[in-house]
Motif scaffolding. Structure first.
Motif, PDB file in Angstrom:
ATOM      1  N   LEU A  22       0.997  -0.870   0.023  1.00 15.82           N
ATOM      2  CA  LEU A  22       0.110  -0.177   0.033  1.00 15.82           C
ATOM      3  C   LEU A  22       0.908   1.015   0.051  1.00 15.82           C
ATOM      4  O   LEU A  22       0.573   2.193  -0.676  1.00 15.82           O
ATOM      5  CB  LEU A  22      -0.442   0.485   0.933  1.00 15.82           C
ATOM      6  N   ALA A  23       1.749   1.122   0.796  1.00 12.75           N
ATOM      7  CA  ALA A  23       2.681   1.924   1.345  1.00 12.75           C
ATOM      8  C   ALA A  23       3.683   2.716  -0.343  1.00 12.75           C
ATOM      9  O   ALA A  23       4.429   3.853  -0.893  1.00 12.75           O
ATOM     10  CB  ALA A  23       3.346   2.260   1.967  1.00 12.75           C
ATOM     11  N   ALA A  24       4.019   1.604  -1.519  1.00 15.69           N
ATOM     12  CA  ALA A  24       4.648   1.462  -1.947  1.00 15.69           C
ATOM     13  C   ALA A  24       3.704   2.330  -3.352  1.00 15.69           C
ATOM     14  O   ALA A  24       4.432   2.817  -4.108  1.00 15.69           O
ATOM     15  CB  ALA A  24       5.276   0.523  -3.159  1.00 15.69           C
ATOM     16  N   GLN A  25       2.496   2.046  -3.729  1.00 11.26           N
ATOM     17  CA  GLN A  25       1.333   1.733  -4.384  1.00 11.26           C
ATOM     18  C   GLN A  25       1.400   3.529  -4.108  1.00 11.26           C
ATOM     19  O   GLN A  25       0.781   3.985  -5.475  1.00 11.26           O
ATOM     20  CB  GLN A  25       0.588   1.643  -4.641  1.00 11.26           C
ATOM     21  N   ALA A  26       1.161   3.760  -2.713  1.00  9.30           N
ATOM     22  CA  ALA A  26       0.701   5.125  -2.219  1.00  9.30           C
ATOM     23  C   ALA A  26       1.462   6.646  -2.494  1.00  9.30           C
ATOM     24  O   ALA A  26       0.610   7.318  -3.577  1.00  9.30           O
ATOM     25  CB  ALA A  26       0.562   5.428  -0.921  1.00  9.30           C
ATOM     26  N   THR A  27       2.377   6.273  -2.940  1.00 13.82           N
ATOM     27  CA  THR A  27       3.196   7.473  -3.156  1.00 13.82           C
ATOM     28  C   THR A  27       3.501   7.403  -4.603  1.00 13.82           C
ATOM     29  O   THR A  27       3.502   8.735  -5.396  1.00 13.82           O
ATOM     30  CB  THR A  27       4.919   7.982  -2.304  1.00 13.82           C
ATOM     31  N   GLY A  28       3.143   6.878  -4.971  1.00 13.11           N
ATOM     32  CA  GLY A  28       3.499   6.728  -6.733  1.00 13.11           C
ATOM     33  C   GLY A  28       4.895   6.297  -7.283  1.00 13.11           C
ATOM     34  O   GLY A  28       5.074   6.917  -8.356  1.00 13.11           O
ATOM     35  N   ASP A  29       5.676   6.396  -6.697  1.00 14.04           N
ATOM     36  CA  ASP A  29       7.344   6.812  -6.877  1.00 14.04           C
ATOM     37  C   ASP A  29       7.829   5.470  -6.949  1.00 14.04           C
ATOM     38  O   ASP A  29       7.685   4.631  -7.132  1.00 14.04           O
ATOM     39  CB  ASP A  29       8.236   7.904  -6.434  1.00 14.04           C
ATOM     40  N   SER A  30       9.310   5.819  -7.603  1.00 13.41           N
ATOM     41  CA  SER A  30      10.008   4.579  -8.649  1.00 13.41           C
ATOM     42  C   SER A  30      10.986   3.901  -7.557  1.00 13.41           C
ATOM     43  O   SER A  30      11.702   2.879  -7.636  1.00 13.41           O
ATOM     44  CB  SER A  30      10.253   4.860  -9.747  1.00 13.41           C
ATOM     45  N   THR A  31      11.742   4.844  -6.648  1.00 13.12           N
ATOM     46  CA  THR A  31      12.434   4.190  -5.279  1.00 13.12           C
ATOM     47  C   THR A  31      12.234   3.075  -4.448  1.00 13.12           C
ATOM     48  O   THR A  31      11.062   3.343  -3.883  1.00 13.12           O
ATOM     49  CB  THR A  31      12.739   5.692  -4.886  1.00 13.12           C
ATOM     50  N   SER A  32      12.874   2.260  -4.420  1.00  9.05           N
ATOM     51  CA  SER A  32      11.933   1.305  -3.360  1.00  9.05           C
ATOM     52  C   SER A  32      11.735   0.586  -2.142  1.00  9.05           C
ATOM     53  O   SER A  32      12.739   1.126  -1.669  1.00  9.05           O
ATOM     54  CB  SER A  32      13.494  -0.097  -4.477  1.00  9.05           C
ATOM     55  N   PRO A  33      10.948  -0.008  -1.555  1.00  9.37           N
ATOM     56  CA  PRO A  33      10.779  -0.192  -0.610  1.00  9.37           C
ATOM     57  C   PRO A  33      12.241  -0.666   0.220  1.00  9.37           C
ATOM     58  O   PRO A  33      13.051  -0.020   1.592  1.00  9.37           O
ATOM     59  CB  PRO A  33       9.724  -1.007  -0.073  1.00  9.37           C
ATOM     60  N   ALA A  34      12.859  -0.873  -0.694  1.00 10.92           N
ATOM     61  CA  ALA A  34      14.375  -1.334   0.181  1.00 10.92           C
ATOM     62  C   ALA A  34      15.085  -0.659   0.291  1.00 10.92           C
ATOM     63  O   ALA A  34      15.791  -0.141   1.083  1.00 10.92           O
ATOM     64  CB  ALA A  34      15.371  -2.175  -1.051  1.00 10.92           C
ATOM     65  N   ALA A  35      15.344   0.267  -0.514  1.00  9.67           N
ATOM     66  CA  ALA A  35      16.301   1.715  -0.326  1.00  9.67           C
ATOM     67  C   ALA A  35      15.407   2.153   0.657  1.00  9.67           C
ATOM     68  O   ALA A  35      16.225   3.317   1.714  1.00  9.67           O
ATOM     69  CB  ALA A  35      16.072   2.773  -1.901  1.00  9.67           C
ATOM     70  N   TRP A  36      14.331   3.357   0.908  1.00 13.64           N
ATOM     71  CA  TRP A  36      14.301   3.683   1.844  1.00 13.64           C
ATOM     72  C   TRP A  36      14.468   2.588   3.166  1.00 13.64           C
ATOM     73  O   TRP A  36      14.552   3.178   4.143  1.00 13.64           O
ATOM     74  CB  TRP A  36      11.959   3.999   1.580  1.00 13.64           C
ATOM     75  N   ARG A  37      13.660   1.636   3.529  1.00 16.59           N
ATOM     76  CA  ARG A  37      14.424   1.188   4.686  1.00 16.59           C
ATOM     77  C   ARG A  37      15.593   0.847   4.704  1.00 16.59           C
ATOM     78  O   ARG A  37      16.118   1.174   6.069  1.00 16.59           O
ATOM     79  CB  ARG A  37      13.876  -0.464   4.275  1.00 16.59           C
ATOM     80  N   THR A  38      16.693   0.906   4.093  1.00 13.31           N
ATOM     81  CA  THR A  38      18.172   0.965   4.373  1.00 13.31           C
ATOM     82  C   THR A  38      18.232   2.335   4.983  1.00 13.31           C
ATOM     83  O   THR A  38      19.105   2.504   6.009  1.00 13.31           O
ATOM     84  CB  THR A  38      18.751   0.675   2.930  1.00 13.31           C
TER      85      THR A  38
END
Lengths: 145, 145
Positions: A22-38
């Motif tokens: 849901l979070a990945a789709q909600a912001t609609g950007d291409s940066t991955s969850p792995a990047a944000w998590r890191t």
DNA sequence: CTAATTGTATAGCCAAACTATCTATCCACC
DNA sequence: GGTGGATAGATAGTTTGGCTATACAATTAG
């Protein structure tokens, strides 16, 4: 093994799987969850060795090497030679990365806020406490790793 | 926009990102979070069209086509031609899939239980309520989609 | 000094994610 | 009934995150 706890953990992880998407789709950007998590891990833990960062993120070391290489290209992280071991790197979040993370969190909040707007103050504090509880479990696991 | 809520949502999503990875590593198996997530959605929602399932999982339709193809090979889901539309498929969880999901949840519970064993009954009920609150937010979004 | 261990890069593979496009089916309107 | 627009899902192509295996250099232990 407590079957109520097992049930709760199964539900909790199922729900987190879906919230992640849901979070990945909600912001609609291409940066991955792995990047944000890191970036998020680096913000809370401070600079880490590449291997430590892999452990903290629960991914393999070569995976983290790849993620870090991408973040380095974006100049979102800094690679600093470890002074005590010539093989190792310290990975730290860079100002650009911190700004990007803050921006993402803001946009995420904006996108998700309508969903949580109807919660009472008590319910929000339940969520807040749960977040802390889960966060503390994750960090405990890190120490044991 | 309430900045405390935004902060909480940012924290919540950061924590869930990490819990997702923790869960993936904790059980050590090769089946992906996407597969479990899909089976979990089918369990709670009942059979869905492929496109509806994509929406419920917050992934694109072609992604879901692929995930479903993999699950179909494992015989974890059934594809049933939709009687009201010759283009469409109903995707339902199969007994093998239900067993696999139950087994995974059991193993997950076993693996994660030590982390949560020190929580009080009150803290566990906080987690339980938070799980319900998040789950309800996710389902609300589905209705709006 | 030598052997074992460790930190990270590289290679190769697979799956999940996306957008774009295509084909068949359905639906609305004339 | 026919036509045009919309829709459901498959296919193609690309990127990135996951993994294991391996290589190489640095460090550590005996």
């Amino acid at each position: 093994m407590n079957s109520e706890l097992s049930e709760l953990l199964g539900d909790l992880v199922s729900v987190t799987h879906r919230l992640t998407r849901l979070a990945a789709q909600a912001t609609g950007d291409s940066t991955s969850p792995a990047a944000w998590r890191t970036l998020s891990v680096l913000t809370s833990s401070g600079p880490l060795r590449l291997g430590e960062l892999a452990t903290a993120n629960r991914v393999s070391q070569p995976t983290m090497t790849k993620i870090v290489a991408n973040l380095n290209e974006l100049e979102w992280i800094k690679r600093i030679a470890d002074t005590s071991d010539a093989r190792a790197w310290q990975i730290a979040i860079a100002p650009k990365g911190q700004n990007a993370l803050n921006d993402w969190r803001y946009r995420l909040g904006m996108a998700l806020e309508p969903l949580f707007a109807d919660l009472t103050t008590r319910e929000l504090s339940v969520l807040s406490e749960a977040t802390d509880l889960i966060g503390d479990r994750i960090d405990v696991q890190e120490l044991a790793a």
